[in-house]
Design a protein around this motif. Structure first.
Motif, short mmCIF file in Angstrom:
data_model
loop_
_atom_site.label_atom_id
_atom_site.label_comp_id
_atom_site.label_asym_id
_atom_site.label_seq_id
_atom_site.Cartn_x
_atom_site.Cartn_y
_atom_site.Cartn_z
N UNK A 222 0.83 -1.21 0.00
CA UNK A 222 0.00 0.00 0.00
C UNK A 222 0.86 1.26 0.00
N UNK A 223 1.97 1.24 0.76
CA UNK A 223 2.88 2.39 0.78
C UNK A 223 3.51 2.59 -0.59
N UNK A 224 3.98 1.52 -1.20
CA UNK A 224 4.58 1.64 -2.53
C UNK A 224 3.59 2.19 -3.55
N UNK A 225 2.35 1.71 -3.49
CA UNK A 225 1.32 2.19 -4.43
C UNK A 225 1.07 3.68 -4.23
N UNK A 226 1.03 4.12 -2.95
CA UNK A 226 0.79 5.54 -2.68
C UNK A 226 1.95 6.40 -3.19
N UNK A 227 3.18 5.94 -3.00
CA UNK A 227 4.34 6.72 -3.46
C UNK A 227 4.38 6.80 -4.98
N UNK A 228 4.09 5.69 -5.63
CA UNK A 228 4.07 5.69 -7.09
C UNK A 228 2.97 6.61 -7.61
N UNK A 229 1.83 6.59 -6.98
CA UNK A 229 0.74 7.49 -7.38
C UNK A 229 1.13 8.95 -7.20
N UNK A 230 1.87 9.24 -6.10
CA UNK A 230 2.33 10.61 -5.87
C UNK A 230 3.24 11.08 -6.99
N UNK A 231 4.24 10.27 -7.34
CA UNK A 231 5.18 10.65 -8.40
C UNK A 231 4.45 10.79 -9.74
N UNK A 232 3.55 9.86 -10.02
CA UNK A 232 2.82 9.88 -11.29
C UNK A 232 1.91 11.08 -11.39
N UNK A 233 1.25 11.45 -10.28
CA UNK A 233 0.33 12.59 -10.30
C UNK A 233 1.06 13.89 -10.59
N UNK A 234 2.28 14.04 -10.06
CA UNK A 234 3.04 15.26 -10.35
C UNK A 234 3.44 15.28 -11.82
N UNK A 235 3.82 14.16 -12.36
CA UNK A 235 4.19 14.08 -13.78
C UNK A 235 5.33 15.00 -14.17
N UNK A 236 6.27 15.23 -13.26
CA UNK A 236 7.34 16.19 -13.51
C UNK A 236 8.67 15.54 -13.87
N UNK A 237 8.85 14.30 -13.48
CA UNK A 237 10.18 13.71 -13.53
C UNK A 237 10.43 12.96 -14.83
N UNK A 238 11.58 13.23 -15.41
CA UNK A 238 12.11 12.49 -16.56
C UNK A 238 13.61 12.66 -16.53
N UNK A 239 14.35 11.78 -17.13
CA UNK A 239 15.80 11.79 -16.98
C UNK A 239 16.51 11.84 -18.32
N UNK A 240 17.61 12.61 -18.33
CA UNK A 240 18.62 12.50 -19.36
C UNK A 240 19.66 11.51 -18.85
N UNK A 241 20.54 11.05 -19.73
CA UNK A 241 21.61 10.15 -19.32
C UNK A 241 22.95 10.81 -19.61
N UNK A 242 23.98 10.41 -18.85
CA UNK A 242 25.28 11.05 -19.01
C UNK A 242 26.42 10.08 -18.75
N UNK A 243 27.35 10.01 -19.69
CA UNK A 243 28.68 9.45 -19.48
C UNK A 243 29.64 10.59 -19.79
N UNK A 244 30.20 11.21 -18.76
CA UNK A 244 30.82 12.52 -18.91
C UNK A 244 32.02 12.49 -19.83
N UNK A 245 32.66 11.36 -20.03
CA UNK A 245 33.83 11.28 -20.91
C UNK A 245 33.45 11.01 -22.36
N UNK A 246 32.17 10.85 -22.64
CA UNK A 246 31.71 10.60 -24.00
C UNK A 246 31.19 11.91 -24.59
N UNK A 247 31.76 12.33 -25.71
CA UNK A 247 31.41 13.64 -26.26
C UNK A 247 29.98 13.70 -26.77
N UNK A 248 29.47 12.59 -27.31
CA UNK A 248 28.08 12.58 -27.75
C UNK A 248 27.13 12.75 -26.57
N UNK A 249 27.45 12.09 -25.47
CA UNK A 249 26.62 12.20 -24.28
C UNK A 249 26.65 13.61 -23.72
#
Length: 387
Positions: A222-249
C-alpha cells in the motif's frame, strides 16, 4: 543571455566531475564559459575556477568557531554567502555569460534549507537565467526501492528550487559493471518514468523475499502504491543520461540544458543577409541543437552503447583512439613524417623514395638552428651531414 548552470545532487553523484566536463566541452566548441566553486567543503577541485567560495568562508573555520559538525558547518557557510551576497555579485560580474556553479552536495540545501533558494532568487533578479541540473548516480536503477526513493528526492528538489530542472542519471559508463545488465526493464522505462505500476512486482520481491502474504507485506504494498501514485500525479520527472567522458553524451546533455534555459532560441545558428547559414562556431552549435542532428543519442542508443554491447563499443573506441593518436604523431615510435607517409600510401598517393618535402623542410630548419647556435660573428659554421 546570462545563464547559470547549477549541478545539484547527493554527494558522489558527479557534480564536480560534470562541472569539469562542461568547462572542457564548452572550451572545445568555442563557447565562452566560466566555472566557480560554491562548496565551502570542497578541497579537491578538478577544474579551474574563476572564483572559490572558500576565499570568503571555509567549512573548517566554521566548524571550529561555531562548534558545528560537517553538515551544520556547510549550512552555516551558505548562510554566510547569503549575508555577503555583494561579494558573490562582484565575482559574478567578472564571469562569462554562461556560468557553472558547483554547489555543496548536502541534501538539506536541495530539500528544505532556504539559503540556496534565496541566493538563486537574488541572482535571478540580477538578470541571470538559472537551470538546475539534478544529478543521480545511475546505480539507483539496480534496486527498485532505491529508484523509487530517488524519484521522491527529485520531486522534492523540483518543488524546492522553482527553476527549469534537467534530471540526469550519471555514470552510465559504469552501470553495466554494477548490475545494469540485469535490470528488469529497459532503460527507457527508467528515463521516461512512465507506467510505474509495473514496478510494484519488483518492489514486492525486494521487500518480501519469502513471498509470504503477511500484514507487513500488505502495508509495504500500500505504501509503494501511494508513493508511485504521488510521483505519477506530479508528472514532472524524466531523466537525461550522461557518461561525462563521452562527447556525444555531453553534447546531448548540453542540448537539453540549453533548451531549458532558452539559449537555443536566441539565434545560435548564424545566417547571412540572404538567410544562408554561416559556417562558424555559433552555426556549428546551432546545427547541433537542431532536432535533425544525427549525433543526438536516443535512449535506445544509450542502452546499446553502455549496457547491452558495452564491451564491443569500448573495443571499437580504443581502436579509434589508437588511430587518432598515430595520426597526431603522439606515439613515440613513429615520426610524424612516417605517419604522413603511411597515410598517403593507404590513399594510393605517389611518394618520392629518396626524400619527401616534409623531411627536407625539417632538415633545413635544423641546419638553420645549428648555424645560429654556432655563429661566432664572422660567419656561420658549416653543418656537415653524414651520408
Amino acid at each position: 543571455m546570462r545563464t547559470i548552470i547549477l549541478p545539484t545532487g547527493p554527494p558522489g553523484a558527479g557534480k564536480s566531475t560534470l562541472t569539469n566536463g562542461l568547462q572542457q566541452f564548452m572550451t572545445a566548441i568555442a563557447r565562452p564559459c566560466s566555472v566557480a566553486n560554491l562548496d565551502p567543503a570542497n578541497d579537491n577541485v578538478p577544474y579551474n575556477p574563476v572564483f572559490d567560495v572558500r576565499d570568503l568562508v571555509s567549512v573548517e573555520e566554521v566548524m571550529e568557531l561555531e562548534e558545528l559538525g560537517p553538515n551544520g558547518g556547510v549550512l552555516w557557510a551558505m548562510e554566510e554567502v547569503e549575508a555577503n551576497f555583494e561579494w558573490l555579485e562582484e565575482k559574478m560580474a567578472d564571469c562569462e555569460e554562461t556560468v557553472v556553479l558547483d554547489p555543496p552536495g548536502q541534501p538539506e540545501l536541495m530539500q528544505h534549507h532556504t539559503a540556496l533558494p534565496r541566493i538563486l532568487h537574488r541572482l535571478e533578479k540580477l538578470g541571470y537565467r538559472i537551470v538546475v541540473v539534478q544529478l543521480l548516480d545511475s546505480v539507483v536503477m539496480t534496486r527498485p526501492s532505491l529508484y523509487l526513493s530517488s524519484l521522491l528526492l527529485c520531486v522534492r528538489g523540483m518543488l524546492h528550487l522553482p527553476y527549469p530542472i534537467v534530471n540526469v542519471l550519471t555514470k552510465m559508463d559504469n552501470l553495466a559493471t554494477l548490475g545494469g545488465a540485469d535490470l528488469p526493464f529497459n532503460l527507457d522505462f527508467y528515463t521516461e518514468v512512465q507506467d510505474l505500476e509495473q514496478l510494484l512486482t519488483a518492489l514486492a520481491l525486494e521487500q518480501n523475499s519469502t513471498g509470504a502474504n503477511t500484514e507487513a507485506s500488505q502495508r509495504w504494498e500500500r505504501l509503494n502504491s501511494a508513493l508511485i501514485e504521488l510521483v505519477t500525479d506530479f508528472g514532472l520527472v524524466g531523466f537525461e543520461t550522461l557518461a561525462v567522458e563521452d562527447k556525444q553524451s555531453m553534447a546531448s546533455l548540453l542540448q537539453a540544458i540549453d533548451r531549458a534555459s532558452g539559449y537555443v532560441f536566441l539565434g545560435a545558428r548564424a545566417t547571412d543577409e540572404s538567410g544562408k547559414t554561416v559556417e562558424d562556431e555559433a552555426s556549428v552549435w546551432g546545427q547541433a541543437m537542431s532536432e535533425n542532428w544525427g549525433g543526438k543519442m536516443d535512449v535506445r542508443d544509450v542502452q546499446e552503447r553502455w549496457i547491452d554491447r558495452k564491451d564491443e563499443f569500448d573495443e571499437v573506441e580504443r581502436k579509434q583512439w589508437a588511430e587518432e593518436a598515430k595520426l597526431a604523431g603522439a606515439l613515440p615510435e613513429q615520426s610524424a613524417a612516417n605517419v604522413v607517409r603511411k597515410h598517403a600510401e593507404e590513399r594510393g598517393a605517389e611518394l618520392v623514395e629518396d626524400e619527401d618535402e616534409l623531411m627536407a623542410e625539417q632538415r633545413r630548419w635544423q641546419e638553420e638552428k645549428a648555424n645560429e647556435k654556432h655563429d661566432d660573428g664572422g660567419g656561420k659554421t658549416r653543418v656537415v651531414r653524414k651520408a
